[in-house]
Design an enzyme around this catalytic site. Structure first.
Site, PDB file in Angstrom:
ATOM      1  N   ASP A 152       0.876  -1.177   0.000  1.00 19.14           N
ATOM      2  CA  ASP A 152       0.000   0.000   0.000  1.00 19.14           C
ATOM      3  C   ASP A 152       0.907   1.219   0.000  1.00 19.14           C
ATOM      4  O   ASP A 152       2.118   1.115   0.238  1.00 19.14           O
ATOM      5  CB  ASP A 152      -0.881  -0.005   1.261  1.00 19.14           C
ATOM      6  CG  ASP A 152      -1.772   1.240   1.355  1.00 19.14           C
ATOM      7  OD1 ASP A 152      -2.270   1.704   0.319  1.00 19.14           O
ATOM      8  OD2 ASP A 152      -1.959   1.752   2.477  1.00 19.14           O
ATOM      9  N   SER A 153       0.306   2.378  -0.232  1.00 13.81           N
ATOM     10  CA  SER A 153       1.071   3.617  -0.182  1.00 13.81           C
ATOM     11  C   SER A 153       1.540   3.933   1.242  1.00 13.81           C
ATOM     12  O   SER A 153       2.419   4.756   1.434  1.00 13.81           O
ATOM     13  CB  SER A 153       0.212   4.767  -0.700  1.00 13.81           C
ATOM     14  OG  SER A 153      -0.999   4.825   0.028  1.00 13.81           O
ATOM     15  N   HIS A 156      -7.851   3.293   3.552  1.00 16.51           N
ATOM     16  CA  HIS A 156      -7.898   4.021   4.828  1.00 16.51           C
ATOM     17  C   HIS A 156      -9.327   4.088   5.397  1.00 16.51           C
ATOM     18  O   HIS A 156      -9.515   4.185   6.597  1.00 16.51           O
ATOM     19  CB  HIS A 156      -7.441   5.467   4.641  1.00 16.51           C
ATOM     20  CG  HIS A 156      -5.962   5.681   4.617  1.00 16.51           C
ATOM     21  ND1 HIS A 156      -5.145   5.113   3.676  1.00 16.51           N
ATOM     22  CD2 HIS A 156      -5.155   6.417   5.424  1.00 16.51           C
ATOM     23  CE1 HIS A 156      -3.903   5.509   3.898  1.00 16.51           C
ATOM     24  NE2 HIS A 156      -3.875   6.296   4.948  1.00 16.51           N
ATOM     25  N   GLU A 196      -5.073   9.985   9.080  1.00 15.48           N
ATOM     26  CA  GLU A 196      -3.667   9.835   9.489  1.00 15.48           C
ATOM     27  C   GLU A 196      -3.347  10.685  10.722  1.00 15.48           C
ATOM     28  O   GLU A 196      -2.394  10.393  11.437  1.00 15.48           O
ATOM     29  CB  GLU A 196      -2.741  10.183   8.324  1.00 15.48           C
ATOM     30  CG  GLU A 196      -2.969   9.244   7.153  1.00 15.48           C
ATOM     31  CD  GLU A 196      -1.709   8.690   6.548  1.00 15.48           C
ATOM     32  OE1 GLU A 196      -0.687   9.370   6.593  1.00 15.48           O
ATOM     33  OE2 GLU A 196      -1.758   7.557   6.033  1.00 15.48           O
ATOM     34  N   CYS A 232      -4.241  -1.118  -2.003  1.00 15.21           N
ATOM     35  CA  CYS A 232      -4.377   0.329  -2.182  1.00 15.21           C
ATOM     36  C   CYS A 232      -5.270   0.521  -3.404  1.00 15.21           C
ATOM     37  O   CYS A 232      -4.985  -0.031  -4.475  1.00 15.21           O
ATOM     38  CB  CYS A 232      -2.994   0.927  -2.426  1.00 15.21           C
ATOM     39  SG  CYS A 232      -3.018   2.668  -2.880  1.00 15.21           S
ATOM     40  N   CYS A 249     -11.103   3.299  -0.640  1.00 12.63           N
ATOM     41  CA  CYS A 249      -9.753   3.668  -0.206  1.00 12.63           C
ATOM     42  C   CYS A 249      -9.480   2.814   1.021  1.00 12.63           C
ATOM     43  O   CYS A 249     -10.350   2.701   1.892  1.00 12.63           O
ATOM     44  CB  CYS A 249      -9.701   5.147   0.147  1.00 12.63           C
ATOM     45  SG  CYS A 249      -8.156   5.634   0.957  1.00 12.63           S
TER      46      CYS A 249
HETATM   47  N1  DGL Z   1      -4.501   3.778   0.674  1.00 17.64           N
HETATM   48  C1  DGL Z   1      -4.707   4.622  -0.471  1.00 17.64           C
HETATM   49  C2  DGL Z   1      -5.870   4.091  -1.314  1.00 17.64           C
HETATM   50  O1  DGL Z   1      -6.430   3.077  -1.013  1.00 17.64           O
HETATM   51  C3  DGL Z   1      -5.015   6.040  -0.087  1.00 17.64           C
HETATM   52  C4  DGL Z   1      -3.852   6.830   0.447  1.00 17.64           C
HETATM   53  C5  DGL Z   1      -3.066   7.563  -0.621  1.00 17.64           C
HETATM   54  O2  DGL Z   1      -3.529   8.577  -1.162  1.00 17.64           O
HETATM   55  O3  DGL Z   1      -1.959   7.096  -0.871  1.00 17.64           O
HETATM   56  O4  DGL Z   1      -6.236   4.685  -2.292  1.00 17.64           O
END
Ligand code: DGL
Length: 291
Positions: free
Chosen positions: A27-28, A203, A169, A90, A201
């Site tokens: 993931d990012s 998150h 975050e 992600c 997303c």
């Molecule tokens: N976890 C990323 C997603 O699912 C979102 C966070 C980011 O912008 O890197 O899109």
């Protein structure tokens, strides 16, 4: 393959029993641990190696070529760890890189969008589905394509929610400021009478309760984590790659930046113990050889 794209290949073709090798997840940042949490619950026998690119988060406001390049670099690192399959935890990277990764790699690659779309199609009763995600995910149209492929007649309403990732975050999971933003982002979707909302997303499951409050009882929230875990289970079984059930899997987490203030928030919210966190250098990774 694009010559500017690193060319990952498994570094461990000879690791013996492929079934014992880890599922590589990236993931990012650490938001993708929501997917890991679902994987751990469903597949306790599996080894998991998670890589979070917190040095370069967010991906959600970056361009397609950049996200694709990052995704290839992270995948290269996961293959170097012996990953038997790659899970892109992600949505942004799934939207912008999964098709190319699937074309380029020998190991199976799975993203979160197809499982999330399938869950939404199963959940909706009135055929009106909402999707929220980062700018990059929403503008890619990846959810619309995945949903329409399964159910061409759906009415789809998508909204980017760029401020939710920073609020999450900062640990503001239960906060009036976060509630205000959610209400504003959801207004148009609720006016369109959606009955299902995809949390597009990784998150966002951390805001499930806050989003559910704003969406009201008539809207089902679909989070791709559980459905992605089910898809991983099916894929490993069909490829003969599932770990032996007698094995107790472990989770190893590595990040691309040593410091991550968000990790304790995620651990608390998910009840997930991460333990020691490794560090991986990602910029300038050179991956040689053909796939
Ligand atoms: N976890 C990323 C997603 O699912 C979102 C966070 C980011 O912008 O890197 O899109």
């Amino acid at each position: 393959m694009n010559p500017t794209t690193p060319n990952p290949q498994p570094a461990t073709n000879d690791t013996g029993n492929a079934r014992q090798r880890p599922i590589g997840v990236f993931d990012s940042g650490v938001g993708g641990l929501t997917v890991v949490s679902a994987l751990r619950r469903l597949l306790p026998s599996e080894e998991i190696f998670y890589l979070g690119d917190n040095a370069r988060i967010p991906y959600g406001n970056k361009g397609a070529a950049t996200v694709e390049r990052y995704s290839f670099e992270l995948t290269g690192l996961l293959l170097a760890e012996g990953a038997k399959a790659v899970v892109v935890a992600c949505n942004t990277a799934t939207a912008l890189a999964v098709p190319r990764l699937q074309d380029a790699l020998k190991v199976p690659v799975l993203g979160v969008i197809a499982p999330g779309a399938a869950a939404a199609v199963a959940a909706t009763r009135n055929g009106r589905v909402g999707v929220i995600g980062t700018h990059a995910t929403i503008s890619s149209g990846a959810y619309e394509r995945a949903l329409r492929k399964l159910s061409p007649g759906l009415e789809i309403h998508a909204a980017p929610c760029p401020l939710l990732v920073p609020l999450i975050e900062e640990g503001l999971l239960e906060d009036p400021l976060t509630d205000q933003h959610i209400a504003r982002y959801l207004r148009g979707l609720l006016e369109a009478d959606i009955d299902t909302l995809i949390l597009g997303c990784t998150h966002y499951p951390l805001l499930k309760e806050a989003i559910a409050r704003q969406a009201g009882p008539g809207v089902r929230l679909v989070d791709s984590a559980d459905n992605c875990a089910l898809a991983v289970r099916d894929l490993l079984r069909s490829a003969g790659l599932a770990a032996p059930e007698t094995h107790t899997g472990t989770l190893q987490v590595a990040l691309t930046d040593a410091s991550d203030r968000f990790l304790p928030v995620v651990e608390r919210a998910l009840g997930l113990r991460v333990g020691d966190v490794g560090l991986r250098r990602v910029q300038g990774v050179a991956l040689a050889g053909s796939v």
